[in-house]
Design a protein around this motif. Sequence first.
Motif, mmCIF file in Angstrom:
data_model
loop_
_atom_site.group_PDB
_atom_site.id
_atom_site.type_symbol
_atom_site.label_atom_id
_atom_site.label_comp_id
_atom_site.label_asym_id
_atom_site.label_seq_id
_atom_site.Cartn_x
_atom_site.Cartn_y
_atom_site.Cartn_z
ATOM 1 N N THR A 182 0.854 -1.171 0.000
ATOM 2 C CA THR A 182 0.000 0.000 0.000
ATOM 3 C C THR A 182 0.893 1.224 0.000
ATOM 4 O O THR A 182 2.124 1.141 0.032
ATOM 5 N N ILE A 183 0.277 2.403 -0.067
ATOM 6 C CA ILE A 183 0.977 3.678 0.073
ATOM 7 C C ILE A 183 0.528 4.268 1.401
ATOM 8 O O ILE A 183 -0.669 4.494 1.608
ATOM 9 N N ASP A 184 1.473 4.503 2.324
ATOM 10 C CA ASP A 184 1.073 4.994 3.641
ATOM 11 C C ASP A 184 0.793 6.500 3.605
ATOM 12 O O ASP A 184 0.897 7.135 2.543
ATOM 13 N N VAL A 185 0.437 7.080 4.750
ATOM 14 C CA VAL A 185 0.013 8.480 4.777
ATOM 15 C C VAL A 185 1.139 9.442 4.413
ATOM 16 O O VAL A 185 0.882 10.592 4.041
ATOM 17 N N GLU A 186 2.383 8.990 4.507
ATOM 18 C CA GLU A 186 3.509 9.827 4.118
ATOM 19 C C GLU A 186 3.905 9.600 2.662
ATOM 20 O O GLU A 186 4.848 10.197 2.162
ATOM 21 N N GLY A 187 3.196 8.677 1.980
ATOM 22 C CA GLY A 187 3.471 8.410 0.579
ATOM 23 C C GLY A 187 4.478 7.310 0.328
ATOM 24 O O GLY A 187 4.820 7.036 -0.823
ATOM 25 N N ALA A 204 -3.653 -3.388 -9.146
ATOM 26 C CA ALA A 204 -3.958 -2.484 -8.043
ATOM 27 C C ALA A 204 -5.453 -2.237 -7.941
ATOM 28 O O ALA A 204 -6.176 -2.253 -8.944
ATOM 29 N N CYS A 205 -5.903 -2.000 -6.717
ATOM 30 C CA CYS A 205 -7.303 -1.671 -6.451
ATOM 31 C C CYS A 205 -7.317 -0.454 -5.528
ATOM 32 O O CYS A 205 -6.830 -0.523 -4.394
ATOM 33 N N CYS A 206 -7.859 0.660 -5.999
ATOM 34 C CA CYS A 206 -7.861 1.917 -5.248
ATOM 35 C C CYS A 206 -9.273 2.488 -5.165
ATOM 36 O O CYS A 206 -10.052 2.376 -6.116
ATOM 37 N N PHE A 207 -9.567 3.115 -4.049
ATOM 38 C CA PHE A 207 -10.926 3.632 -3.825
ATOM 39 C C PHE A 207 -10.906 4.673 -2.718
ATOM 40 O O PHE A 207 -9.936 4.794 -1.966
ATOM 41 N N TRP A 208 -12.014 5.430 -2.614
ATOM 42 C CA TRP A 208 -12.176 6.414 -1.551
ATOM 43 C C TRP A 208 -12.763 5.725 -0.316
ATOM 44 O O TRP A 208 -13.661 4.899 -0.437
ATOM 45 N N GLY A 209 -12.233 6.074 0.847
ATOM 46 C CA GLY A 209 -12.722 5.470 2.087
ATOM 47 C C GLY A 209 -12.522 6.411 3.258
ATOM 48 O O GLY A 209 -12.474 7.639 3.093
ATOM 49 N N ASN A 210 -12.398 5.869 4.450
ATOM 50 C CA ASN A 210 -12.209 6.676 5.651
ATOM 51 C C ASN A 210 -10.831 7.331 5.665
ATOM 52 O O ASN A 210 -9.918 6.916 4.957
ATOM 53 N N ASP A 211 -10.691 8.344 6.491
ATOM 54 C CA ASP A 211 -9.429 9.052 6.676
ATOM 55 C C ASP A 211 -8.349 8.065 7.128
ATOM 56 O O ASP A 211 -8.450 7.466 8.203
ATOM 57 N N ARG A 212 -7.316 7.891 6.320
ATOM 58 C CA ARG A 212 -6.270 6.932 6.654
ATOM 59 C C ARG A 212 -5.415 7.376 7.839
ATOM 60 O O ARG A 212 -4.711 6.567 8.436
ATOM 61 N N ARG A 213 -5.484 8.644 8.194
ATOM 62 C CA ARG A 213 -4.728 9.126 9.343
ATOM 63 C C ARG A 213 -5.294 8.612 10.659
ATOM 64 O O ARG A 213 -4.614 8.635 11.686
ATOM 65 N N GLU A 214 -6.527 8.131 10.629
ATOM 66 C CA GLU A 214 -7.141 7.621 11.859
ATOM 67 C C GLU A 214 -6.394 6.400 12.386
ATOM 68 O O GLU A 214 -6.449 6.101 13.582
ATOM 69 N N GLY A 215 -5.689 5.718 11.509
ATOM 70 C CA GLY A 215 -4.964 4.532 11.941
ATOM 71 C C GLY A 215 -3.537 4.814 12.385
ATOM 72 O O GLY A 215 -2.790 3.892 12.713
#
Length: 314
Positions: A203-208, A289-300
């Motif tokens: 995956t790509i984390d919140v820092e890219g 790859a499978c990409c989509f809009w979801g919840n704020d990834r920073r919550e994790g």
Amino acid sequence: MEPKFFLMTDSPCDFSQKMVDDAGIGLIRFSYAEADKTDGGLCGTDDLFESRSAHEFYEAIRKGAHPLTSQPSQMEFEEHFRRCLELDIPTVYLCFDSALSGAYEGACLALARMEEEAGKKLPIYIVDTKLASTAQYLFIVEAIHQRDRGLTAEEMVSWAEEARYYLHAMFMVEDLDCLHRGGRLPKGVAVVGGALDVKPLLTIDVEGALSVIGITRGRRKGIRKLAANFSNNHNHDEFSNIVSIGNADCPKDAERLIELINKEDDSTITMVSTIGPTIGCHVGPGMIACCFWGNDRREGMSISDRIAASVRKS
């Protein structure tokens, strides 16, 4: 409605040339070449597979080509930015992930030099999307939609800096040796993993940054995990039912993934893209790859990571 700014991105977004033309956006192109080939080998500009088909490109890699990528030079960035200034409207450049490339830094340095020369701030905004490939594709599609809804340049910058954290991505690569050459895995792990038919899930984390989040034995199981990740993490509303499927010359696997996703929810809107040369040089043929809009990834994020993120912003 006439756009209030000029939107620009770069070739790692995996658009087709027709999509670029139809959307009326600017595109900054990366390039690739085999460093150890005196005759040039597999090389060219990332022209979105206009001069070389995806199959030809990935087939060359299957036969042993090992191309490396090059980001645009600061001079190239300046040339693009100077043309943008002639439009008499602001420009927003949504840039390829800074954790994977120095393009963002190069663009910022080029703009800073132009502003020093002009003695004033110029109406050009550069945003680090912290995304790449299929995720960047989906991000730019929505950015075009927001531009067409009437956002100003400043509003687009604010939108992009927040929206990038709501895009979820999971992908699988076929050849672990590609990750080894990119410095992502030790050689021993790549050899053993290849022998055991282990496929890494990333995956790509919140820092890219790229992050390995799991492994699977065989492609069919991996494709099922990609479908399950979408099913478990999107919000089941109209917006997050949009899913982007990217593939590196493995269209049948993309069809299988779409089939599994639609089996769970036939209201899903699927967009399919071809993973372009810039990303393809590093992941090789067979990436899906499978990409989509979801919840704020920073919550994790952990408390420590949240503190670090806050420090970086200050």
